[in-house]
Design an enzyme around this catalytic site. Sequence first.
Site, mmCIF file in Angstrom:
data_model
loop_
_atom_site.group_PDB
_atom_site.id
_atom_site.type_symbol
_atom_site.label_atom_id
_atom_site.label_comp_id
_atom_site.label_asym_id
_atom_site.label_seq_id
_atom_site.Cartn_x
_atom_site.Cartn_y
_atom_site.Cartn_z
ATOM 1 N N CYS A 24 60.807 82.091 -102.331
ATOM 2 C CA CYS A 24 61.238 80.764 -103.501
ATOM 3 C C CYS A 24 60.067 81.066 -104.919
ATOM 4 O O CYS A 24 59.997 81.667 -105.227
ATOM 5 C CB CYS A 24 60.002 80.220 -102.622
ATOM 6 S SG CYS A 24 61.159 78.927 -101.303
ATOM 7 N N LEU A 59 64.212 79.614 -101.474
ATOM 8 C CA LEU A 59 64.962 80.190 -100.880
ATOM 9 C C LEU A 59 64.254 80.841 -98.265
ATOM 10 O O LEU A 59 63.765 81.174 -98.458
ATOM 11 C CB LEU A 59 64.790 81.701 -101.083
ATOM 12 C CG LEU A 59 65.599 83.036 -100.565
ATOM 13 C CD1 LEU A 59 67.286 82.616 -100.883
ATOM 14 C CD2 LEU A 59 65.849 84.828 -101.075
ATOM 15 N N ALA A 60 65.680 79.850 -98.448
ATOM 16 C CA ALA A 60 64.905 79.698 -97.757
ATOM 17 C C ALA A 60 65.760 81.130 -96.233
ATOM 18 O O ALA A 60 66.885 81.399 -95.986
ATOM 19 C CB ALA A 60 66.628 78.993 -96.293
ATOM 20 N N LEU A 76 66.847 99.312 -98.376
ATOM 21 C CA LEU A 76 67.516 99.726 -99.972
ATOM 22 C C LEU A 76 66.837 101.440 -99.158
ATOM 23 O O LEU A 76 66.271 101.645 -99.227
ATOM 24 C CB LEU A 76 66.755 99.762 -100.504
ATOM 25 C CG LEU A 76 66.237 97.971 -101.195
ATOM 26 C CD1 LEU A 76 65.476 97.417 -102.406
ATOM 27 C CD2 LEU A 76 67.994 97.264 -101.545
ATOM 28 N N GLY A 134 60.622 101.086 -100.364
ATOM 29 C CA GLY A 134 59.640 101.952 -100.187
ATOM 30 C C GLY A 134 58.650 101.695 -101.470
ATOM 31 O O GLY A 134 57.926 102.561 -101.456
#
Length: 610
Positions: free
Chosen positions: A2, A53-54, A268, A382
């Site tokens: 958030c 941001l849920a 990623l 990473g």
Amino acid sequence: MCGICGWIDFDRDLGGLEARREVAHMTATMACRGPDDEGTWIDGPAALGHRRLAVIDLEGGRQPMTFDEDGRPALVLVYNGETYNYRELRQRLAALGHRFDTSSDTEVVLHVHREWGHRDPRSAVSELNGMFAYALWDTAKRELLLIRDRLGIKPLYYYRTEHGVLFGSEPKAILANPLAKRAMDAEGLRCILCSVADPYNTAFRGMREVRPGQIVRVTRDGIEQMSYWQLTDSGHTDDVPTTVRRVRELLEDTIQRQLIADVPLCTLLSGGLDSSAITALAARFSDGRIRSFALDFVGYTDNFIPGPTCATPDRPYAQEVAKFVGTDHTDITLSADELMDPDVRASTLHARDLPFTMGDTDSSLYLLFQVIRQHSTVALSGETADELFGGYWCFHDPARVQADTFPWLEVSVDTARKSLDPELAEKLDLPGYLDEQYRRALAEVPAITGPVSADPHERRMRELCYLYLTRYLPRLFDRKDRLSMALGLEVRVPYCDHRLVEYVFGTPWAHKTFDKREKSLLRAATADLLPQSVAQRVKSVYPAIQDPTYDRMLRARFTALLNDRNAAVAPLLSVDHSRALLNATDKVRWMEHILTLQDFLTDYNVSLTL
């Protein structure tokens, strides 16, 4: 994940219409970090704002969140991040009589502070395993706590005012309040021009970051800083096989914790050891087929030019790992035109708030995240493996190891000094500034204990590891957090689990290079998960575009800047010396730096006091 912000003014009731508007404006600047929900809590001298941001408990995790006693809020929390051990903490608290209304980790953090932090907040924060930055207001004590995770993965800034403090996840939240001045002095300019993180200062005058592993306590009497965690020597006594097994155990536990999410998750994947190991473990412990994403450039793999820090292109290795572990893989291919798009470059600057640019690598990362966000809300990355396990080439270059300065300084101080106006360069004294930063960092390195304590090489390698973790890594965290959260993407970093960091930091260098290579412990701990070509691959840095079109576009823009006498950055430069950069193939990064500084001074309307 958030965005948080707030305002404490001990001489004012912030419930008035004007103050509410200002708090709303501060909160709105965090919309990119929290596109799913917003909320504010205002009472007397305290105003807290939140954009959400849920990720966990999509329905029940709304903020600001309160812990009520006798029908009134006793504690009020705005939280940014993830607490990965919240389920275990919830069980412990429930056994002590605590009752919960939601399934969110945020509510658990509130109860942790009520149960274990009422005498000393350090006792509460020390219980948390995660990445976080949060603000906790105690209504009875009229006390604000600003708290940041151990390694500084999540950002948190504050700005002292005459009667209190402003705070926010990013500078833009603080600068939205008229009490904060958009000003920069010589110290701020030094921070910008040198590629070393300064945990004691920021570029904006009067603005500070909560240091990693620290709590900032704000009361009517002033501001106090306290530490709840720091890197220490663990007195490592395990042999190499035991150390390898313990690294694997910690990685497996960490990955399982960090796979918890109520939204789509991915990895990623560069095809290097670090990201490949994370992807392989995530695939092993995931309930379904995990997605992976890799970055590439148009023509990059086919026309690849090896360099000293990047011997092979990523794409073939990423694809091999994806096939080997069975991910749903996507290669995202970018062009020079996309990287130089003015809107993209403006977006990266506004995401970061400061001209700590890495040029095309910033733009490429932003565009990578833009595509990923269309499919996933959480990504595993990473970062920290190289700093922790000794992956960078500087760890293995005797000249860099013995250099009496930060080993990674790619842009020489001499280049920066010659490019600046001579009087300004003398005033800034960048060599002196860097030396002061270096000496201060060395003084913080914990003493080595045990059998290796008398080995000067072990001592030096421990120093380098500390320098990378505390003065280099924060720049990477800043970059990853801002560019991902600008698009509402949460990036988790499993190698930053503090248990793993504590264990490996205290491990002798001889263990970390037991097979005479970089990252020996990590390779041995994960080799069975990976194709041998990837397990044995030599470290390659994050890719930079090699298309000469990008270079020509960059030099054209830099030429136009030098020809503009009214450019905001012009008074800072020696134009003649800066023109010499146009013919230097190794000074592209510095040109990027000057161009971004120009955009920053213009777009942010910064007042320079030098």
